[in-house]
Design a protein around this motif. Structure first.
Motif, PDB file in Angstrom:
ATOM      1  N   GLU A 153       0.804  -1.239   0.000  1.00 57.21           N
ATOM      2  CA  GLU A 153       0.000   0.000   0.000  1.00 57.21           C
ATOM      3  C   GLU A 153       0.835   1.287   0.000  1.00 57.21           C
ATOM      4  OE1 GLU A 153      -2.975  -0.167   3.075  1.00 57.21           O
ATOM      5  OE2 GLU A 153      -3.810  -2.049   2.288  1.00 57.21           O
ATOM      6  N   GLY A 154       1.696   1.441  -0.986  1.00 62.88           N
ATOM      7  CA  GLY A 154       2.431   2.712  -1.146  1.00 62.88           C
ATOM      8  C   GLY A 154       3.675   2.849  -0.305  1.00 62.88           C
ATOM      9  N   ILE A 155       4.067   1.781   0.398  1.00 61.67           N
ATOM     10  CA  ILE A 155       5.347   1.827   1.103  1.00 61.67           C
ATOM     11  C   ILE A 155       6.149   0.568   0.775  1.00 61.67           C
ATOM     12  CG2 ILE A 155       4.344   3.178   2.994  1.00 61.67           C
ATOM     13  CD1 ILE A 155       4.591   0.772   4.772  1.00 61.67           C
ATOM     14  N   ILE A 156       7.470   0.686   0.878  1.00 59.92           N
ATOM     15  CA  ILE A 156       8.300  -0.479   0.585  1.00 59.92           C
ATOM     16  C   ILE A 156       9.467  -0.528   1.571  1.00 59.92           C
ATOM     17  CG2 ILE A 156       9.599   0.776  -1.229  1.00 59.92           C
ATOM     18  CD1 ILE A 156       9.719  -1.971  -2.739  1.00 59.92           C
ATOM     19  N   PHE A 157       9.723  -1.732   2.078  1.00 59.26           N
ATOM     20  CA  PHE A 157      10.862  -1.976   2.971  1.00 59.26           C
ATOM     21  C   PHE A 157      11.959  -2.586   2.114  1.00 59.26           C
ATOM     22  CE2 PHE A 157       7.003  -2.098   5.459  1.00 59.26           C
ATOM     23  CZ  PHE A 157       7.324  -1.324   6.567  1.00 59.26           C
ATOM     24  N   VAL A 158      13.079  -1.879   1.980  1.00 57.36           N
ATOM     25  CA  VAL A 158      14.079  -2.289   0.987  1.00 57.36           C
ATOM     26  C   VAL A 158      15.340  -2.893   1.592  1.00 57.36           C
ATOM     27  CG1 VAL A 158      13.259  -0.606  -0.696  1.00 57.36           C
ATOM     28  CG2 VAL A 158      15.124   0.029   0.872  1.00 57.36           C
ATOM     29  N   GLY A 159      15.364  -3.082   2.898  1.00 60.71           N
ATOM     30  CA  GLY A 159      16.584  -3.625   3.498  1.00 60.71           C
ATOM     31  C   GLY A 159      17.744  -2.694   3.252  1.00 60.71           C
ATOM     32  N   ASP A 160      18.879  -3.266   2.784  1.00 61.19           N
ATOM     33  CA  ASP A 160      20.071  -2.443   2.525  1.00 61.19           C
ATOM     34  C   ASP A 160      20.153  -1.970   1.078  1.00 61.19           C
ATOM     35  OD1 ASP A 160      20.668  -3.159   5.068  1.00 61.19           O
ATOM     36  OD2 ASP A 160      22.501  -4.259   4.596  1.00 61.19           O
ATOM     37  N   THR A 161      19.217  -2.402   0.245  1.00 64.09           N
ATOM     38  CA  THR A 161      19.332  -2.120  -1.191  1.00 64.09           C
ATOM     39  C   THR A 161      19.551  -0.635  -1.452  1.00 64.09           C
ATOM     40  OG1 THR A 161      17.980  -4.041  -1.619  1.00 64.09           O
ATOM     41  CG2 THR A 161      18.156  -2.449  -3.398  1.00 64.09           C
ATOM     42  N   LEU A 162      18.804   0.198  -0.752  1.00 61.88           N
ATOM     43  CA  LEU A 162      19.014   1.650  -0.807  1.00 61.88           C
ATOM     44  C   LEU A 162      19.240   2.149   0.607  1.00 61.88           C
ATOM     45  CD1 LEU A 162      16.197   2.842  -3.230  1.00 61.88           C
ATOM     46  CD2 LEU A 162      18.609   3.479  -3.457  1.00 61.88           C
ATOM     47  N   PHE A 163      20.068   3.212   0.733  1.00 66.31           N
ATOM     48  CA  PHE A 163      20.171   3.944   1.988  1.00 66.31           C
ATOM     49  C   PHE A 163      19.439   5.275   1.797  1.00 66.31           C
ATOM     50  CE2 PHE A 163      24.456   1.652   2.748  1.00 66.31           C
ATOM     51  CZ  PHE A 163      23.799   0.567   3.290  1.00 66.31           C
ATOM     52  N   MET A 164      19.559   6.172   2.778  1.00 64.56           N
ATOM     53  CA  MET A 164      19.012   7.510   2.569  1.00 64.56           C
ATOM     54  C   MET A 164      19.771   8.140   1.392  1.00 64.56           C
ATOM     55  SD  MET A 164      16.516   7.853   4.631  1.00 64.56           S
ATOM     56  CE  MET A 164      16.140   9.610   4.677  1.00 64.56           C
ATOM     57  N   PRO A 165      19.156   9.107   0.683  1.00 63.32           N
ATOM     58  CA  PRO A 165      19.792   9.644  -0.528  1.00 63.32           C
ATOM     59  C   PRO A 165      21.226  10.140  -0.311  1.00 63.32           C
ATOM     60  CG  PRO A 165      17.522  10.375  -0.398  1.00 63.32           C
ATOM     61  CD  PRO A 165      17.802   9.654   0.889  1.00 63.32           C
ATOM     62  N   ASN A 166      21.517  10.670   0.876  1.00 62.36           N
ATOM     63  CA  ASN A 166      22.871  11.202   1.110  1.00 62.36           C
ATOM     64  C   ASN A 166      23.894  10.105   1.391  1.00 62.36           C
ATOM     65  OD1 ASN A 166      21.866  10.491   3.613  1.00 62.36           O
ATOM     66  ND2 ASN A 166      22.933  12.130   4.689  1.00 62.36           N
ATOM     67  N   ALA A 167      23.438   8.865   1.518  1.00 60.67           N
ATOM     68  CA  ALA A 167      24.355   7.764   1.814  1.00 60.67           C
ATOM     69  C   ALA A 167      24.452   6.761   0.667  1.00 60.67           C
ATOM     70  CB  ALA A 167      23.941   7.050   3.100  1.00 60.67           C
ATOM     71  N   GLY A 168      23.588   6.852  -0.320  1.00 57.58           N
ATOM     72  CA  GLY A 168      23.716   6.018  -1.517  1.00 57.58           C
ATOM     73  C   GLY A 168      23.042   4.673  -1.426  1.00 57.58           C
ATOM     74  N   THR A 169      23.841   3.628  -1.552  1.00 57.69           N
ATOM     75  CA  THR A 169      23.297   2.269  -1.610  1.00 57.69           C
ATOM     76  C   THR A 169      24.171   1.339  -0.772  1.00 57.69           C
ATOM     77  OG1 THR A 169      24.680   1.347  -3.397  1.00 57.69           O
ATOM     78  CG2 THR A 169      22.799   2.713  -4.058  1.00 57.69           C
ATOM     79  N   ALA A 170      23.672   0.105  -0.630  1.00 55.68           N
ATOM     80  CA  ALA A 170      24.497  -0.920   0.010  1.00 55.68           C
ATOM     81  C   ALA A 170      25.680  -1.256  -0.880  1.00 55.68           C
ATOM     82  CB  ALA A 170      23.663  -2.175   0.226  1.00 55.68           C
ATOM     83  N   ARG A 171      26.665  -1.899  -0.290  1.00 55.62           N
ATOM     84  CA  ARG A 171      27.811  -2.389  -1.043  1.00 55.62           C
ATOM     85  C   ARG A 171      27.393  -3.594  -1.899  1.00 55.62           C
ATOM     86  NH1 ARG A 171      31.757  -3.573   3.700  1.00 55.62           N
ATOM     87  NH2 ARG A 171      33.131  -4.347   2.059  1.00 55.62           N
ATOM     88  N   ALA A 172      28.209  -3.904  -2.891  1.00 52.64           N
ATOM     89  CA  ALA A 172      27.844  -5.010  -3.797  1.00 52.64           C
ATOM     90  C   ALA A 172      28.998  -5.997  -3.934  1.00 52.64           C
ATOM     91  CB  ALA A 172      27.450  -4.455  -5.157  1.00 52.64           C
ATOM     92  N   LYS A 206      24.552  10.849  10.475  1.00 54.10           N
ATOM     93  CA  LYS A 206      23.463  11.514  11.180  1.00 54.10           C
ATOM     94  C   LYS A 206      23.178  12.845  10.495  1.00 54.10           C
ATOM     95  CE  LYS A 206      23.860   9.877  15.909  1.00 54.10           C
ATOM     96  NZ  LYS A 206      24.279  10.182  17.265  1.00 54.10           N
ATOM     97  N   ILE A 207      21.904  13.107  10.259  1.00 59.34           N
ATOM     98  CA  ILE A 207      21.532  14.412   9.713  1.00 59.34           C
ATOM     99  C   ILE A 207      20.932  15.205  10.855  1.00 59.34           C
ATOM    100  CG2 ILE A 207      20.160  15.621   7.974  1.00 59.34           C
ATOM    101  CD1 ILE A 207      19.918  12.802   6.594  1.00 59.34           C
ATOM    102  N   LEU A 208      21.503  16.356  11.159  1.00 57.96           N
ATOM    103  CA  LEU A 208      21.024  17.209  12.244  1.00 57.96           C
ATOM    104  C   LEU A 208      20.861  16.412  13.543  1.00 57.96           C
ATOM    105  CD1 LEU A 208      18.312  19.225  10.265  1.00 57.96           C
ATOM    106  CD2 LEU A 208      20.625  19.941  10.796  1.00 57.96           C
ATOM    107  N   GLY A 209      21.827  15.517  13.782  1.00 58.31           N
ATOM    108  CA  GLY A 209      21.827  14.775  15.034  1.00 58.31           C
ATOM    109  C   GLY A 209      20.779  13.687  15.124  1.00 58.31           C
ATOM    110  N   LYS A 210      20.087  13.415  14.026  1.00 63.29           N
ATOM    111  CA  LYS A 210      19.009  12.430  14.097  1.00 63.29           C
ATOM    112  C   LYS A 210      19.129  11.440  12.930  1.00 63.29           C
ATOM    113  CE  LYS A 210      14.168  12.606  15.411  1.00 63.29           C
ATOM    114  NZ  LYS A 210      13.341  11.886  14.537  1.00 63.29           N
ATOM    115  N   HIS A 211      18.960  10.165  13.242  1.00 62.26           N
ATOM    116  CA  HIS A 211      18.961   9.174  12.170  1.00 62.26           C
ATOM    117  C   HIS A 211      17.602   9.184  11.469  1.00 62.26           C
ATOM    118  CE1 HIS A 211      22.796   7.281  12.901  1.00 62.26           C
ATOM    119  NE2 HIS A 211      22.559   7.387  14.193  1.00 62.26           N
ATOM    120  N   LYS A 212      17.639   8.913  10.176  1.00 61.29           N
ATOM    121  CA  LYS A 212      16.386   8.895   9.415  1.00 61.29           C
ATOM    122  C   LYS A 212      16.202   7.531   8.776  1.00 61.29           C
ATOM    123  CE  LYS A 212      15.891  13.738   8.627  1.00 61.29           C
ATOM    124  NZ  LYS A 212      15.554  14.815   7.731  1.00 61.29           N
TER     125      LYS A 212
END
Ligand SMILES: [Fe+2]
Length: 284
Positions: A153-172, A206-212
């Motif tokens: 329903e409009g959300i997806i749990f991706v594990g390590d496949t993607l990180f937050m945009p500023n951190a990129g992706t998991a290693r391969a 950490k972005i502004l002291g908080k994990h996202k």
């Protein structure tokens, strides 16, 4: 539908409880057991917080859903299964991971087949029902062979496949990992509608002291530092391969994989009543 996140400071991991409001049924995604590689001690603080949350909210947990075999922390799936009436599911790619690592650890005679270790091995597009929720399995290999994502329903749990945009992706670069495969898996995720919420497994900076823990398809396509919509397959493979060549393996890769391919079983007691973790010398 509701998503409750839990954060483990030691491994920088997010775990989730996904709840169907209509029926109060829920699933736990990627639970963590804390392991101290220096002392050999472990604790169940994170998993117990999840159990308390489930009990306090009168929820009925039916599943632990693993996005993959983690290499940087222990899963709490086994511990939770001993406390709750639940099943544990993971992607069917885990079969080759179990056989590969059973050879490395020389535990072929002690370990069962993946089909017996886990309650369910999910395949592409399989539907898991949690109350009235239909969770769809999407194969997203590349980081590992066992990586799957869970869409509902409009959300997806991706594990390590993607990180937050500023951190990129998991290693391969783990055995069975592949940057080209990871690119194709991520493109599958990023072809979902742009408002789709993406829940990740790790947030390191950490972005502004908080994990996202949540971004959107739109945010990732615009801002991901490794795989936004302007990045080609060859550019991504080059960037990912370069990054992977500069990073060390996770500190507890051998303990974690050894425990996680057994669904969180910490091993058999030896004659002195103690359990041991094996660390191979020059394993590869
Ligand atoms: Fe991982």
């Amino acid at each position: 539908m509701k998503v409750k996140s839990f954060y483990d400071e030691i491994s920088s991991t997010f775990s989730y409880v996904l709840i169907d409001d209509d029926t109060s049924k829920c699933a736990i995604i990627d639970p963590v057991l804390e392991y101290n590689q220096y002392t050999g001690n472990y604790s169940t603080v994170n998993a117990d917080k999840i159990i308390t949350y489930i009990n306090n909210n009168n929820l009925k947990c039916e599943w632990v859903l693993e996005t993959h075999i983690h290499a940087d922390h222990f899963t709490a799936a086994g511990y939770l299964k001993s406390k709750l009436d639940i099943k544990v599911g993971i992607g069917e790619g885990v079969k080759s991971i179990v056989s590969y690592w059973a050879n490395i650890f020389n535990i072929n005679n002690d370990i069962q087949k993946a089909e017996k270790i886990f309650d369910k091995l999910f395949c592409e597009e399989e539907i898991i029902k949690i109350g009235n929720l239909n969770i769809k399995v999407i194969n997203t290999p590349g980081h590992t062979l066992s990586c799957i994502s869970y869409y509902v329903e409009g959300i997806i749990f991706v594990g390590d496949t993607l990180f937050m945009p500023n951190a990129g992706t998991a290693r391969a670069d783990f055995p069975g990992g592949n940057a080209t495969t990871l690119f194709k898996s991520i493109k599958k995720i990023l072809s979902l509608p742009s408002k789709t919420k993406i829940y990740i497994c790790h947030d390191y900076p950490k972005i502004l002291g908080k994990h996202k823990c949540v971004s959107t398809v739109g945010m990732q396509n615009k801002n991901n530092i490794l795989i936004n919509s302007n990045v080609s397959l060859s550019q991504f493979v080059k960037l990912r391969t370069l990054r992977d060549s500069k990073i060390e393996p996770p500190k507890i890769i051998y303990p974690s994989i050894q425990v996680n391919i057994r669904n969180g079983d910490l091993g058999k007691q030896e004659s002195n009543g103690k359990k041991y973790i094996k660390v191979p010398i020059q394993p590869l």
